[in-house]
Design a protein around this motif. Structure first.
Motif, short mmCIF file in Angstrom:
data_model
loop_
_atom_site.label_atom_id
_atom_site.label_comp_id
_atom_site.label_asym_id
_atom_site.label_seq_id
_atom_site.Cartn_x
_atom_site.Cartn_y
_atom_site.Cartn_z
N ARG A 435 37.42 44.64 45.26
CA ARG A 435 37.94 43.27 45.19
C ARG A 435 36.86 42.27 45.59
O ARG A 435 36.75 41.18 45.01
N GLU A 436 36.08 42.63 46.61
CA GLU A 436 35.04 41.71 47.08
C GLU A 436 33.96 41.48 46.03
O GLU A 436 33.38 40.39 45.94
N ARG A 437 33.70 42.51 45.21
CA ARG A 437 32.70 42.33 44.14
C ARG A 437 33.36 41.92 42.83
O ARG A 437 32.73 41.93 41.77
N LYS A 438 34.68 41.58 42.95
CA LYS A 438 35.48 41.07 41.84
C LYS A 438 35.63 42.08 40.70
O LYS A 438 35.79 41.71 39.53
N ASP A 439 35.62 43.37 41.07
CA ASP A 439 35.87 44.43 40.09
C ASP A 439 37.36 44.76 40.15
O ASP A 439 37.78 45.78 40.71
N TYR A 440 38.17 43.86 39.59
CA TYR A 440 39.62 44.00 39.72
C TYR A 440 40.18 45.18 38.93
O TYR A 440 41.24 45.70 39.26
#
Length: 478
Positions: A435-440
């Motif tokens: 989530r922090e690296r926006k890999d949803y």
């Protein structure tokens, strides 16, 4: 509000006034230990456990006597089928009963007398009934002794029946009876039954009748007059009717209130062992946690029939998990709060109104709903007040997950539980990193995988939390 309870004898809800101010004596009929207890059996135990907790919370000193019937026709028959001594059979299932008490968080009785330990008191009672003209020895030499129901004008008062409308008593061979409705106080020894299951008397060897046992034990431990006599509704007649008759016939006032819990049914029929093992307590708690089974039983009014099904049980488990979830989250946020000294007014009113647990549970849910709105904002006096109130109400119902016995059971996890917890937390850490690296896509895949395994993830200001989802099934077994 004064405590009011439904009294079966008067068929009315009455103000409860104890025999001795500040003290209460309760006798409720325990099990005939012929087999493992099912949910129908244990329902009564939960009802009287909640009653005891409420009375103690209300300031009373409570004495609870609950007997064990360890000699009976069914015990003799079933032990013979298994080719084990009758006393060993009885003891095995007495221990199973104690296990069921404990697993559902029921506090043990103040004392739990066994029928076989009170034969002298029973013989004294029979002798007095004979002397007063209310009992007679069968003239056929069998050793049977019967209570003469027509000698006692008020016989039938508890069940509100006339003698003429009653079926014959089936607790003994009618050969020596004056009236087919006369019931056995003592059963003469017969060939083919174990001699160890008989005692010497002036009328010959034999064993006690079922009804006599409870009268003798209640009188011994609670005196000639006590506050509450109870049991399942199926005991009202003939068991409790016969107890009342023989006890009052020897001059006792006996119980001021008669309380009867409703039956647990399956498909509209009274739950019984003939329905199979699906409802045996030991099996049911493999399906849901014991605390969830207790909640399922507590949420119904004790005088309302409980229709048992696994669908209803799963629904109740989900409902309790919402309560438990609030307690857990609020406890984490506040750092821990003791149960409130004062209970919500509506909760008290519900419990004082004939042990109105459905209304009391509604107050509990309303408080949880309001408390959940406060959790996201962090620690606050209002959240602490809500948690303290919820814990206090749960304590009365025997459902506080942060109190004993539930707290110890939750704390003492086995190695497998620790491993599972560690694995789930590792996956949650991977999800958070995604989530922090926006890999949803990766984040959602981890969440969905956990969900497929029955793990529910909740994102909170304090970080992700996980819990097990309630099982989903269409199994409606007994």
């Amino acid at each position: 509000m004064t405590l009011r309870l439904y009294d079966t004898a008067t068929a009315a809800v009455r103000d409860f006034v104890p025999v001795h101010p500040g003290q209460i004596g309760i006798y409720h009929c325990g099990l005939t230990v012929q087999g493992a207890p099912h949910v129908g059996h244990i329902y009564k135990e939960v009802v009287f456990d909640v009653l005891r907790r409420w009375l103690e919370r209300s300031g009373y000193q409570v004495t609870v006597i609950a007997n064990v019937t360890d000699i009976d026709d069914k015990i003799l028959a079933k032990s013979a089928e298994r080719h084990v001594p009758w006393w060993a059979h009885a003891y095995e299932f007495e221990r199973e009963l104690h296990w069921a008490y404990d697993v559902l968080g029921c506090r043990p009785p103040t004392y739990e007398p066994r029928a076989t330990g009170h034969v002298p008191e029973m013989l004294e009672m029979i002798a007095e009934l004979i002397e007063r003209g209310h009992a007679y020895v069968a003239p056929d030499g069998s050793g049977d002794v019967y209570f003469d129901v027509r000698s006692w004008p008020s016989y039938g008062a508890l069940s509100h029946q006339k003698i003429e409308d009653m079926e014959p008593a089936e607790d003994a061979d009618p050969r020596g009876k004056r009236d087919p409705r006369d019931f056995a106080l003592w059963k003469g020894y017969t060939e083919g039954t174990p001699r160890t299951a008989s005692w010497p008397t002036p009328w010959g060897r034999g064993r006690p009748g079922w009804h006599l046992e409870c009268s003798a034990m209640a009188g011994k431990y609670l005196g000639d007059e006590f506050d509450i006599h109870g049991g399942g509704l199926d005991l009202r007649f003939p068991h409790h009717e016969n107890e009342l008759a023989q006890s009052t016939a020897v001059g006792q006032k006996f119980a001021r209130f008669w309380m009867h819990s409703a039956l647990v049914t399956t498909a509209g029929e009274k739950m019984s062992k003939s329905m199979g093992n699906g409802a045996i307590v030991r099996n049911v708690v493999q399906r849901v946690r014991p605390i969830e089974l207790r909640y399922y039983l507590v949420q119904s009014h004790y005088r309302s029939v409980v229709e048992f099904s696994f669908a209803a049980l799963d629904e109740a488990a989900t409902s309790f998990q919402r309560i438990e979830g609030f307690v857990t989250r609020a406890d984490e946020v506040t750092g821990g709060v003791e149960p409130a000294v004062e209970l919500p007014t509506d909760f008290v009113a519900a419990m004082d109104d004939d042990l109105g647990t459905p209304a009391a549970v509604a107050v509990l849910h309303n408080t949880v709903r309001d408390g959940n709105k406060l959790v996201a904002d962090g620690d606050s006096p209002a959240l602490r007040e809500a948690l303290a109130a919820v814990r206090a109400m749960l304590g009365v119902l025997g459902l506080d997950p942060l109190a004993e016995p539930w707290a110890s059971r939750a704390a003492v996890g086995d190695e497998l539980t620790e491993v599972v917890d560690g694995l789930v937390k590792a996956l949650l850490e991977q999800r958070q990193a995604a989530r922090e690296r926006k890999d949803y896509t990766a984040s959602d895949a981890i969440r969905d995988r956990l969900k497929a395994l029955g793990v529910v993830v909740e994102d909170t200001p304090q970080g992700p939390r996980w819990s097990l989802a309630a099982p989903i099934t269409t199994d409606e077994g007994n």
